[in-house]
Enzyme design. Structure first.
Site, mmCIF file in Angstrom:
data_model
loop_
_atom_site.group_PDB
_atom_site.id
_atom_site.type_symbol
_atom_site.label_atom_id
_atom_site.label_comp_id
_atom_site.label_asym_id
_atom_site.label_seq_id
_atom_site.Cartn_x
_atom_site.Cartn_y
_atom_site.Cartn_z
ATOM 1 N N GLY A 48 0.844 -1.199 -0.020
ATOM 2 C CA GLY A 48 -0.035 -0.023 0.053
ATOM 3 C C GLY A 48 0.999 1.348 -0.054
ATOM 4 O O GLY A 48 2.003 1.182 -0.151
ATOM 5 N N TYR A 50 1.652 3.200 2.494
ATOM 6 C CA TYR A 50 2.507 3.140 3.675
ATOM 7 C C TYR A 50 3.124 2.134 4.008
ATOM 8 O O TYR A 50 3.809 1.983 4.975
ATOM 9 C CB TYR A 50 1.712 3.879 4.840
ATOM 10 C CG TYR A 50 0.834 5.259 4.525
ATOM 11 C CD1 TYR A 50 1.761 6.299 4.563
ATOM 12 C CD2 TYR A 50 -0.523 5.218 4.453
ATOM 13 C CE1 TYR A 50 0.968 7.572 4.062
ATOM 14 C CE2 TYR A 50 -0.854 6.401 3.962
ATOM 15 C CZ TYR A 50 -0.435 7.328 4.093
ATOM 16 O OH TYR A 50 -0.918 8.746 3.564
ATOM 17 N N GLU A 52 4.104 -2.463 3.412
ATOM 18 C CA GLU A 52 4.258 -3.939 2.613
ATOM 19 C C GLU A 52 3.939 -4.804 3.734
ATOM 20 O O GLU A 52 4.235 -4.727 4.884
ATOM 21 C CB GLU A 52 5.338 -4.379 1.929
ATOM 22 C CG GLU A 52 5.902 -3.294 0.579
ATOM 23 C CD GLU A 52 7.067 -3.783 0.003
ATOM 24 O OE1 GLU A 52 7.121 -4.150 -1.165
ATOM 25 O OE2 GLU A 52 8.016 -4.086 0.651
ATOM 26 N N VAL A 53 3.059 -5.796 3.186
ATOM 27 C CA VAL A 53 2.427 -6.759 3.867
ATOM 28 C C VAL A 53 2.815 -8.022 3.641
ATOM 29 O O VAL A 53 2.815 -8.551 2.428
ATOM 30 C CB VAL A 53 0.730 -6.622 4.088
ATOM 31 C CG1 VAL A 53 0.194 -7.586 5.067
ATOM 32 C CG2 VAL A 53 0.405 -5.226 4.768
ATOM 33 N N ASP A 156 -10.597 5.802 8.084
ATOM 34 C CA ASP A 156 -10.292 5.145 6.750
ATOM 35 C C ASP A 156 -11.246 3.711 6.747
ATOM 36 O O ASP A 156 -10.631 2.478 6.378
ATOM 37 C CB ASP A 156 -8.777 4.715 6.618
ATOM 38 C CG ASP A 156 -8.534 4.568 5.343
ATOM 39 O OD1 ASP A 156 -9.453 4.830 4.358
ATOM 40 O OD2 ASP A 156 -7.437 3.781 5.166
#
Length: 392
Positions: A48, A50, A52-53, A156
């Site tokens: 995304g 902001y 990384e997953v 959000d």
């Protein structure tokens, strides 16, 4: 011309006023770092704006976790997310922050979360029944009422940030990276939320907003689910977004809202807003979605999607709406549980943060827990070889 008329939240107004300073003063928060060697990355789940997953394994107990490696942003923002996650830990349907470690390669913080077996929302939302929608909306409301009662706005709320493990009927509200503490009278940044879910207050640049912002975003989600129209308000930019809203809610109520709070509209709206009547919700019903729509669904939606943030239902009021009577009845019958006892396993996230592109999952990665690859030395910074196919 005098400035905008001030506004205060109708509920949980002074929560942070009555809390000790260290509850909300996230800039002074001292982060307690865990051991990064406890985790081995398995595969990338997405990225995304902001972060990384990754899916990972906690090698101390062999449990799956989700690791969110934060991209370099202001330390203040990272501390805010951590403080909020710690304050909310254990709350209903709030993603559990399990650990905070430093990525050895980038030296950036990485947040370790419980694992959620997530179904992609675009697929899932098309299959949900009327009852399912009521059920999951109620589960989101539990999380929202809790965070609001704790003096926190999510800012959000959108499908990407709602993880649903449909098999276990388990839901988690994730990505608290834009969340903020509510202080009455404070002016906040309006550059929050994702375009299709931005409340009118953000679009008209009204900064003294509150928890009710989350209720607008929830209303957008509900509309997209019951009408099978994703997203429901499909603006091409932030200005067009308000136009799309005005074409449904009408311009008359918009101008009443503007006048009530003495808001000065950006002159760019002069040429694009036009004049629109308020549309009846029934006009969005058709043969493909009528099984999801009921008079109480439309009444509930109408009480969420209001220009005036002060007149929207609060999360607690929303939970008491007749739309949820069947859910409340069933949950009280089952002793408040939403599933059979014994299924309290943690909830894999395909989108652990805002705007992430989902990565296809190779089926071979299904049972890596016992594989020799995992037991190979694979520290937090180095995805395992078997996961190469899952990275972008």
């Amino acid at each position: 011309m005098s400035g905008p008329v001030p506004s205060r939240a109708r509920v949980y107004t002074d929560v942070n006023t009555h809390r000790p300073r260290d509850y909300w003063d996230y800039e002074s928060h001292v982060v307690e770092w865990g051991n990064q060697d406890d985790y081995q990355l398995v595969r990338k789940l997405g990225r995304g704006k902001y972060s990384e997953v990754f899916e990972a394994i906690n090698i101390t107990n062999n449990e799956k976790v989700v690791v969110k490696i934060l991209k370099p942003v202001k330390k203040k923002k990272i501390k805010r997310e951590i403080k909020i996650l710690e304050n909310l830990r254990g709350g209903p349907n709030i993603i559990t922050l399990a650990d905070i470690v430093k990525d050895p390669v980038s030296r950036t913080p990485a947040l370790v979360f419980e694992h959620v077996n997530n179904t992609d929302f675009k697929q899932l939302y098309q299959t949900l029944t009327d009852y399912d929608i009521r059920f999951y909306m109620y589960e989101i409301l539990k999380a929202l009422d809790y965070c609001h009662s704790m003096g926190i706005m999510h800012r959000d709320v959108k499908p990407h940030n709602v993880m649903i493990d449909h098999e276990h009927r388990k839901l988690r509200l994730i990505d608290w990276g834009l969340a903020e503490f509510y202080h009455p009278g404070q002016e906040y940044n309006v550059r929050v939320a994702s375009r299709y879910f931005k409340g009118p207050e953000l679009l008209v640049d009204y900064q003294m907003y509150d928890y009710s912002l989350d209720m607008w975003s929830l209303g957008c989600m509900l509309a997209s689910m019951i009408f099978r129209k994703e997203p429901f308000f499909h603006g091409h930019d932030n200005y067009d977004q308000l136009v799309r809203i005005a074409k449904v809610l009408g311009t008359e109520d918009l101008y009443d809202y503007i006048d009530k709070y003495n808001i000065e509209l950006d002159p760019r709206f002069n040429d694009i807003l036009g004049r629109h009547s308020r549309k009846r919700w029934e006009r969005f019903v058709h043969s493909e979605n009528q099984h999801l729509v009921s008079p109480e669904a439309l009444d509930f939606l109408d009480k969420l999607l209001r220009y005036d943030h002060q007149t929207r239902l609060t999360a607690r009021e929303a939970m008491d709406h007749p739309y949820f009577y069947p859910i409340v009845k069933d949950q009280s019958r089952m002793g408040g549980s939403n599933m059979p006892s014994g299924s309290s396993t943690p909830v894999s996230s395909a989108s652990m943060m805002s705007g992430i592109s989902t990565v296809p999952t190779p089926s071979a990665l299904g049972s890596l827990a016992g594989s020799p690859v995992i037991s190979a030395t694979n520290t937090l910074g180095t995805p395992v070889a078997a996961a190469a196919g899952a990275t972008q």
